[in-house]
Design an enzyme around this catalytic site. Structure first.
Site, PDB file in Angstrom:
ATOM      1  N   GLY A   9       0.830  -1.208   0.000  1.00 26.61           N
ATOM      2  CA  GLY A   9       0.000   0.000   0.000  1.00 26.61           C
ATOM      3  C   GLY A   9       0.861   1.253   0.000  1.00 26.61           C
ATOM      4  O   GLY A   9       0.531   2.256  -0.642  1.00 26.61           O
ATOM      5  N   ASN A  10       1.994   1.177   0.688  1.00 25.43           N
ATOM      6  CA  ASN A  10       2.866   2.353   0.752  1.00 25.43           C
ATOM      7  C   ASN A  10       3.614   2.577  -0.561  1.00 25.43           C
ATOM      8  O   ASN A  10       3.905   3.714  -0.917  1.00 25.43           O
ATOM      9  CB  ASN A  10       3.851   2.225   1.899  1.00 25.43           C
ATOM     10  CG  ASN A  10       3.143   2.354   3.240  1.00 25.43           C
ATOM     11  OD1 ASN A  10       2.238   3.169   3.388  1.00 25.43           O
ATOM     12  ND2 ASN A  10       3.537   1.542   4.192  1.00 25.43           N
ATOM     13  N   LYS A 127      -6.065  -5.080  14.843  1.00 26.26           N
ATOM     14  CA  LYS A 127      -5.722  -4.225  13.691  1.00 26.26           C
ATOM     15  C   LYS A 127      -6.412  -2.855  13.791  1.00 26.26           C
ATOM     16  O   LYS A 127      -7.637  -2.759  13.704  1.00 26.26           O
ATOM     17  CB  LYS A 127      -6.165  -4.952  12.416  1.00 26.26           C
ATOM     18  CG  LYS A 127      -5.985  -4.166  11.152  1.00 26.26           C
ATOM     19  CD  LYS A 127      -4.546  -4.092  10.727  1.00 26.26           C
ATOM     20  CE  LYS A 127      -4.392  -3.247   9.470  1.00 26.26           C
ATOM     21  NZ  LYS A 127      -2.992  -2.951   9.175  1.00 26.26           N
ATOM     22  N   LYS A 211      -2.697  -8.453   3.824  1.00 24.61           N
ATOM     23  CA  LYS A 211      -2.550  -8.695   2.377  1.00 24.61           C
ATOM     24  C   LYS A 211      -1.383  -9.630   2.068  1.00 24.61           C
ATOM     25  O   LYS A 211      -1.420 -10.364   1.085  1.00 24.61           O
ATOM     26  CB  LYS A 211      -2.444  -7.382   1.603  1.00 24.61           C
ATOM     27  CG  LYS A 211      -1.098  -6.675   1.639  1.00 24.61           C
ATOM     28  CD  LYS A 211      -0.326  -6.824   0.352  1.00 24.61           C
ATOM     29  CE  LYS A 211       0.991  -6.093   0.297  1.00 24.61           C
ATOM     30  NZ  LYS A 211       1.744  -5.739   1.458  1.00 24.61           N
ATOM     31  N   LYS A 273       5.088  -9.936   6.196  1.00 22.30           N
ATOM     32  CA  LYS A 273       5.755 -10.272   4.927  1.00 22.30           C
ATOM     33  C   LYS A 273       6.667 -11.480   5.131  1.00 22.30           C
ATOM     34  O   LYS A 273       6.675 -12.417   4.331  1.00 22.30           O
ATOM     35  CB  LYS A 273       6.601  -9.098   4.430  1.00 22.30           C
ATOM     36  CG  LYS A 273       5.772  -7.897   4.041  1.00 22.30           C
ATOM     37  CD  LYS A 273       6.643  -6.819   3.439  1.00 22.30           C
ATOM     38  CE  LYS A 273       5.979  -5.466   3.567  1.00 22.30           C
ATOM     39  NZ  LYS A 273       4.546  -5.439   3.275  1.00 22.30           N
TER      40      LYS A 273
HETATM   41  P1  ADP Z   1       3.703  -2.307   2.611  1.00 18.49           P
HETATM   42  O1  ADP Z   1       2.858  -1.102   2.454  1.00 18.49           O
HETATM   43  O2  ADP Z   1       4.567  -2.572   1.427  1.00 18.49           O
HETATM   44  O3  ADP Z   1       2.971  -3.513   3.106  1.00 18.49           O
HETATM   45  P2  ADP Z   1       4.812  -1.896   5.271  1.00 18.49           P
HETATM   46  O4  ADP Z   1       4.951  -0.490   5.718  1.00 18.49           O
HETATM   47  O5  ADP Z   1       3.692  -2.714   5.809  1.00 18.49           O
HETATM   48  O6  ADP Z   1       4.811  -1.889   3.680  1.00 18.49           O
HETATM   49  O7  ADP Z   1       6.169  -2.701   5.557  1.00 18.49           O
HETATM   50  C1  ADP Z   1       7.404  -2.236   5.041  1.00 18.49           C
HETATM   51  C2  ADP Z   1       8.154  -1.475   6.124  1.00 18.49           C
HETATM   52  O8  ADP Z   1       8.657  -2.356   7.107  1.00 18.49           O
HETATM   53  C3  ADP Z   1       9.366  -0.733   5.654  1.00 18.49           C
HETATM   54  O9  ADP Z   1       9.053   0.553   5.171  1.00 18.49           O
HETATM   55  C4  ADP Z   1      10.272  -0.702   6.900  1.00 18.49           C
HETATM   56  O10 ADP Z   1      10.300   0.604   7.455  1.00 18.49           O
HETATM   57  C5  ADP Z   1       9.584  -1.643   7.870  1.00 18.49           C
HETATM   58  N1  ADP Z   1      10.455  -2.577   8.571  1.00 18.49           N
HETATM   59  C6  ADP Z   1      10.345  -2.873   9.891  1.00 18.49           C
HETATM   60  N2  ADP Z   1      11.248  -3.786  10.268  1.00 18.49           N
HETATM   61  C7  ADP Z   1      11.966  -4.109   9.174  1.00 18.49           C
HETATM   62  C8  ADP Z   1      13.039  -5.016   8.934  1.00 18.49           C
HETATM   63  N3  ADP Z   1      13.527  -5.785   9.900  1.00 18.49           N
HETATM   64  N4  ADP Z   1      13.556  -5.085   7.687  1.00 18.49           N
HETATM   65  C9  ADP Z   1      13.048  -4.321   6.694  1.00 18.49           C
HETATM   66  N5  ADP Z   1      12.015  -3.439   6.853  1.00 18.49           N
HETATM   67  C10 ADP Z   1      11.472  -3.329   8.080  1.00 18.49           C
HETATM   68 MG    MG Z   2       1.874  -3.624   5.064  1.00 19.14          MG
END
Ligand code: ADP
Ligand code: MG
Length: 310
Positions: A9-10, A127, A211, A273
């Site tokens: 989403g980001n 959530k 997601k 993820k």
């Molecule tokens: P998306 O919108 O793609 O689902 P999220 O914001 O949910 O993205 O997840 C990605 C974010 O996770 C990154 O922007 C990063 O700041 C954060 N993050 C937290 N811990 C970690 C980690 N251990 N390694 C990589 N990214 C991390």
């Molecule tokens: Mg996310």
């Protein structure tokens, strides 16, 4: 080779953008360009996407005009974002494919995902969704609408809803026929619309499915060769919030699980993820990758990002 590609989403609405339509088109255009390159290389893809900023927008819009129009339920809000983002992605992808001389269409499928009301999340929702409220406002809403609120670190209150595990994607057979027709399906947006069996019939439920976990399940159901999770960081890092940050290039699912259990990856961002990747790899023996959207082609080839193997 079939790849389920999950868009963050980001990555679709960068953190610094306010969400103007032009900003959305620009972000999705960039994503579509990256995805079109993958398709040009001959990979078959199914696209899934997050919807955090967009569903947040809809919920806040509805919360700000409670007496003017009826409030819509969360399942309907998720369905709206599937159409909204699906349209942006399908339109942009078709244009980028045409630019590369690839004759392929995209189709958006509103997607329902089965969850169980026995999921522990229904007893203890985790959530946060929608806007921020003061204590008194939150109390009124919880009395009148039955919403559950939790205090957030900033001292405001936010509604929380269950985030149950996805069990089955109802549209998988339809996605398979689209793939046979050489069409790029866009599905399971925002983790899908949660439905649960209530006295023998399927009913929508007020919940949000992650997601990344839904994408992982979809990849298993479609017998995909790879799950690729594209986001706004170059992969999975250890000690992420410290000066000793270490990006992982290749890692065995078993090893990644140990780091996960050690609490390296926060819930709501990198946590799901990593879990999604581990689950796909463990169930199928195939590879998953997590990396930058801008480097999508390299990420699916294992030349960028974090590659998770059995
Ligand atoms: P998306 O919108 O793609 O689902 P999220 O914001 O949910 O993205 O997840 C990605 C974010 O996770 C990154 O922007 C990063 O700041 C954060 N993050 C937290 N811990 C970690 C980690 N251990 N390694 C990589 N990214 C991390
Ligand atoms: Mg996310």
């Amino acid at each position: 080779m079939l790849i389920v590609v999950a868009l963050g989403g980001n990555a679709l609405q960068p953190k610094e953008s306010r969400g103007y339509p032009e900003e959305q088109w620009a972000a999705v255009r960039k994503a579509a360009r990256a995805l079109a390159e993958i398709v040009r290389e001959g990979f078959e893809i199914v696209i899934t996407h997050g919807n955090g900023p967009q569903v947040g927008y809809l919920l806040e819009a509805m919360e700000s005009m409670p007496l003017k129009k009826p409030r819509q339920t969360l399942d309907l809000a998720v369905a709206m974002t599937q159409g909204w983002l699906g349209f942006l992605i399908a339109h942009s992808l078709e244009e980028e494919l045409a630019r590369l001389g690839v004759a392929k269409r995209a189709a958006v499928i509103p997607t329902r995902v089965l969850v169980s009301l026995d999921d522990p999340e229904f007893l203890n929702p985790s959530k946060p969704v929608g806007g921020y409220y003061g204590r008194e406002e939150a109390e009124v809403l919880s009395k009148t609408l039955g919403w559950i609120f939790k205090e957030d670190p900033r001292g405001d209150y936010r509604r929380v809803v269950p985030s149950p595990r996805p069990l089955k994607i109802l549209e998988t057979p339809i996605l398979k026929s689209l793939l046979e027709e050489n069409i790029v399906p866009i599905a399971a947006g925002g983790g899908g619309i949660p439905v649960a069996s209530v006295e023998g019939t399927l009913k929508p439920v007020e919940a949000v499915i992650d997601k990344d976990l839904a994408s992982s399940l979809l990849a298993v159901e479609l017998d995909a060769d790879m799950l690729a999770i594209l986001t706004d960081v170059p992969g999975v890092a250890l000690n992420y919030h410290t000066p000793k940050r270490l990006w992982l290039r290749r890692v065995k699912a078993r090893e990644l699980k140990k780091y996960y259990e050690r609490g390296e990856f926060p819930p709501g961002s990198m946590g799901p993820k990593v879990l999604a990747a581990i689950e796909f790899v463990e169930k199928t023996g195939r590879k998953a990758s997590i990396g930058l959207l801008e480097e999508a082609l390299k990420v699916v080839k294992g030349d960028s990002g974090t590659l998770i193997e059995a």
